[in-house]
Design an enzyme around this catalytic site. Structure first.
Site, PDB file in Angstrom:
ATOM      1  N   ASP A   8       0.857  -1.193   0.000  1.00 34.83           N
ATOM      2  CA  ASP A   8       0.000   0.000   0.000  1.00 34.83           C
ATOM      3  C   ASP A   8       0.892   1.241   0.000  1.00 34.83           C
ATOM      4  O   ASP A   8       2.122   1.153  -0.134  1.00 34.83           O
ATOM      5  CB  ASP A   8      -1.014  -0.036   1.159  1.00 34.83           C
ATOM      6  CG  ASP A   8      -0.391   0.238   2.517  1.00 34.83           C
ATOM      7  OD1 ASP A   8       0.844   0.406   2.609  1.00 34.83           O
ATOM      8  OD2 ASP A   8      -1.152   0.302   3.511  1.00 34.83           O
ATOM      9  N   HIS A   9       0.265   2.392   0.174  1.00 37.07           N
ATOM     10  CA  HIS A   9       0.982   3.673   0.071  1.00 37.07           C
ATOM     11  C   HIS A   9       2.084   3.842   1.123  1.00 37.07           C
ATOM     12  O   HIS A   9       3.007   4.628   0.925  1.00 37.07           O
ATOM     13  CB  HIS A   9      -0.015   4.831   0.208  1.00 37.07           C
ATOM     14  CG  HIS A   9      -0.821   4.756   1.471  1.00 37.07           C
ATOM     15  ND1 HIS A   9      -1.908   3.921   1.614  1.00 37.07           N
ATOM     16  CD2 HIS A   9      -0.665   5.373   2.661  1.00 37.07           C
ATOM     17  CE1 HIS A   9      -2.406   4.047   2.830  1.00 37.07           C
ATOM     18  NE2 HIS A   9      -1.668   4.918   3.494  1.00 37.07           N
ATOM     19  N   CYS A  65       2.979  -3.418   3.958  1.00 33.15           N
ATOM     20  CA  CYS A  65       2.166  -2.235   4.249  1.00 33.15           C
ATOM     21  C   CYS A  65       2.856  -1.523   5.416  1.00 33.15           C
ATOM     22  O   CYS A  65       4.071  -1.692   5.592  1.00 33.15           O
ATOM     23  CB  CYS A  65       0.705  -2.586   4.521  1.00 33.15           C
ATOM     24  SG  CYS A  65       0.364  -3.589   5.977  1.00 33.15           S
ATOM     25  N   GLY A  66       2.130  -0.736   6.187  1.00 29.67           N
ATOM     26  CA  GLY A  66       2.786  -0.020   7.281  1.00 29.67           C
ATOM     27  C   GLY A  66       3.370  -0.982   8.301  1.00 29.67           C
ATOM     28  O   GLY A  66       4.518  -0.868   8.713  1.00 29.67           O
ATOM     29  N   THR A  67       2.553  -1.953   8.696  1.00 30.52           N
ATOM     30  CA  THR A  67       2.987  -2.946   9.692  1.00 30.52           C
ATOM     31  C   THR A  67       3.188  -4.336   9.101  1.00 30.52           C
ATOM     32  O   THR A  67       3.785  -5.193   9.754  1.00 30.52           O
ATOM     33  CB  THR A  67       1.918  -3.090  10.791  1.00 30.52           C
ATOM     34  OG1 THR A  67       0.696  -3.496  10.160  1.00 30.52           O
ATOM     35  CG2 THR A  67       1.713  -1.784  11.548  1.00 30.52           C
ATOM     36  N   GLY A  68       2.625  -4.584   7.943  1.00 30.10           N
ATOM     37  CA  GLY A  68       2.604  -5.922   7.357  1.00 30.10           C
ATOM     38  C   GLY A  68       1.383  -6.718   7.793  1.00 30.10           C
ATOM     39  O   GLY A  68       1.082  -7.772   7.240  1.00 30.10           O
ATOM     40  N   HIS A  98       8.611 -24.466   8.774  1.00 27.50           N
ATOM     41  CA  HIS A  98       7.564 -25.103   9.585  1.00 27.50           C
ATOM     42  C   HIS A  98       6.155 -24.894   9.040  1.00 27.50           C
ATOM     43  O   HIS A  98       5.318 -25.784   9.159  1.00 27.50           O
ATOM     44  CB  HIS A  98       7.607 -24.571  11.018  1.00 27.50           C
ATOM     45  CG  HIS A  98       8.789 -25.071  11.797  1.00 27.50           C
ATOM     46  ND1 HIS A  98       8.867 -25.009  13.164  1.00 27.50           N
ATOM     47  CD2 HIS A  98       9.952 -25.644  11.385  1.00 27.50           C
ATOM     48  CE1 HIS A  98      10.019 -25.523  13.580  1.00 27.50           C
ATOM     49  NE2 HIS A  98      10.705 -25.906  12.509  1.00 27.50           N
ATOM     50  N   ARG A 109       6.974   0.522   8.153  1.00 27.16           N
ATOM     51  CA  ARG A 109       7.129   1.430   9.293  1.00 27.16           C
ATOM     52  C   ARG A 109       7.756   0.702  10.486  1.00 27.16           C
ATOM     53  O   ARG A 109       7.904   1.284  11.557  1.00 27.16           O
ATOM     54  CB  ARG A 109       5.762   2.004   9.689  1.00 27.16           C
ATOM     55  CG  ARG A 109       5.177   2.905   8.613  1.00 27.16           C
ATOM     56  CD  ARG A 109       3.747   3.331   8.929  1.00 27.16           C
ATOM     57  NE  ARG A 109       3.226   4.211   7.878  1.00 27.16           N
ATOM     58  CZ  ARG A 109       1.937   4.444   7.666  1.00 27.16           C
ATOM     59  NH1 ARG A 109       1.026   3.862   8.438  1.00 27.16           N
ATOM     60  NH2 ARG A 109       1.554   5.250   6.690  1.00 27.16           N
ATOM     61  N   ARG A 132       6.182 -33.857  10.129  1.00 30.49           N
ATOM     62  CA  ARG A 132       5.102 -33.470  11.053  1.00 30.49           C
ATOM     63  C   ARG A 132       4.539 -32.087  10.708  1.00 30.49           C
ATOM     64  O   ARG A 132       3.370 -31.799  10.977  1.00 30.49           O
ATOM     65  CB  ARG A 132       5.596 -33.498  12.496  1.00 30.49           C
ATOM     66  CG  ARG A 132       6.645 -32.448  12.838  1.00 30.49           C
ATOM     67  CD  ARG A 132       7.188 -32.636  14.254  1.00 30.49           C
ATOM     68  NE  ARG A 132       8.067 -31.555  14.662  1.00 30.49           N
ATOM     69  CZ  ARG A 132       9.349 -31.438  14.291  1.00 30.49           C
ATOM     70  NH1 ARG A 132       9.896 -32.340  13.495  1.00 30.49           N
ATOM     71  NH2 ARG A 132      10.081 -30.426  14.714  1.00 30.49           N
ATOM     72  N   HIS A 133       5.359 -31.270  10.062  1.00 26.94           N
ATOM     73  CA  HIS A 133       4.890 -29.932   9.698  1.00 26.94           C
ATOM     74  C   HIS A 133       3.862 -30.003   8.566  1.00 26.94           C
ATOM     75  O   HIS A 133       2.952 -29.187   8.493  1.00 26.94           O
ATOM     76  CB  HIS A 133       6.072 -29.053   9.307  1.00 26.94           C
ATOM     77  CG  HIS A 133       7.082 -28.925  10.411  1.00 26.94           C
ATOM     78  ND1 HIS A 133       6.793 -28.303  11.600  1.00 26.94           N
ATOM     79  CD2 HIS A 133       8.359 -29.386  10.516  1.00 26.94           C
ATOM     80  CE1 HIS A 133       7.860 -28.361  12.391  1.00 26.94           C
ATOM     81  NE2 HIS A 133       8.815 -29.023  11.761  1.00 26.94           N
ATOM     82  N   ARG A 136       0.465 -30.571   9.993  1.00 25.73           N
ATOM     83  CA  ARG A 136      -0.112 -29.367  10.601  1.00 25.73           C
ATOM     84  C   ARG A 136      -0.586 -28.377   9.529  1.00 25.73           C
ATOM     85  O   ARG A 136      -1.634 -27.740   9.685  1.00 25.73           O
ATOM     86  CB  ARG A 136       0.923 -28.727  11.537  1.00 25.73           C
ATOM     87  CG  ARG A 136       1.179 -29.624  12.736  1.00 25.73           C
ATOM     88  CD  ARG A 136       2.477 -29.332  13.437  1.00 25.73           C
ATOM     89  NE  ARG A 136       2.714 -30.331  14.489  1.00 25.73           N
ATOM     90  CZ  ARG A 136       3.892 -30.516  15.074  1.00 25.73           C
ATOM     91  NH1 ARG A 136       4.940 -29.788  14.735  1.00 25.73           N
ATOM     92  NH2 ARG A 136       4.014 -31.429  16.013  1.00 25.73           N
TER      93      ARG A 136
HETATM   94  C1  RB5 Z   1      -1.971   2.668   6.439  1.00 25.41           C
HETATM   95  O1  RB5 Z   1      -1.931   3.869   7.112  1.00 25.41           O
HETATM   96  C2  RB5 Z   1      -1.765   1.517   7.412  1.00 25.41           C
HETATM   97  O2  RB5 Z   1      -2.903   1.356   8.194  1.00 25.41           O
HETATM   98  C3  RB5 Z   1      -1.431   0.260   6.679  1.00 25.41           C
HETATM   99  O3  RB5 Z   1      -0.290   0.447   5.907  1.00 25.41           O
HETATM  100  C4  RB5 Z   1      -1.124  -0.981   7.513  1.00 25.41           C
HETATM  101  O4  RB5 Z   1      -0.178  -0.705   8.496  1.00 25.41           O
HETATM  102  C5  RB5 Z   1      -2.278  -1.711   8.027  1.00 25.41           C
HETATM  103  O5  RB5 Z   1      -2.139  -2.813   8.605  1.00 25.41           O
END
Ligand code: RB5
Length: 142
Positions: A8-9, A65-68, A98, A109, A132-133, A136
């Site tokens: 994303d952006h 994305c920002g956090t993934g 695994h 971020r 075993r993996h 699962r």
């Molecule tokens: C966008 O601002 C942010 O919410 C997105 O990149 C992401 O971190 C969401 O999980």
């Protein structure tokens, strides 16, 4: 290998860096965007990459994305997708060994450029351990 990438952006710059890095490792990268910094909705890109992985168009995927987190949650809605968020290299190879993760995700971020490259390399170099993996992973698919 053919590898899908989507973002994303919040992650456009890091996407270009990772795309170039992965191509330098000898892979073909299919870019699903977004390609600019305009605010957009990460589920769209998680879905596009997830579908490409699930239908076999590519061997695996990279989502940023920002956090993934948001983009991986979206991809994981597609049957057959196992997207894993990683912020360290150990998790990055273990999700392949695994969990047979077919998409790796991380946050622009959260991780820096060099760590992001190391995470991708660690994931791509790893192999699913089976045994075993496999049982699962089959249970997850069921
Ligand atoms: C966008 O601002 C942010 O919410 C997105 O990149 C992401 O971190 C969401 O999980």
């Amino acid at each position: 290998m053919k590898i899908a990438i989507g973002n994303d952006h919040a992650a456009t710059e890091l996407k270009w860096t990772i795309k170039e890095y992965v191509e330098g490792l000898g892979h073909e990268v299919v870019n699903f965007g977004t390609d600019d910094n305009e605010s957009c909705d990460y589920p769209e890109f998680g879905k596009a990459v997830g579908r490409a992985v699930a239908n076999g168009e590519v061997g695996c995927g990279i989502l940023i994305c920002g956090t993934g987190v948001g983009i991986s949650i979206a991809a994981n809605k597609i049957k057959g997708v196992r997207a894993a968020v990683c912020s360290d290299v150990t998790t990055a190879h273990l999700v392949k060994e695994h969990n047979n993760a077919n998409i790796i995700a991380f946050g622009a971020r959260i991780v820096g450029e060099e760590l992001a490259k190391d995470i991708v390399r660690s994931y791509l170099d790893a192999e699913f351990a089976g045994g075993r993996h496999q049982r699962r992973v089959d249970m997850i698919e069921d």
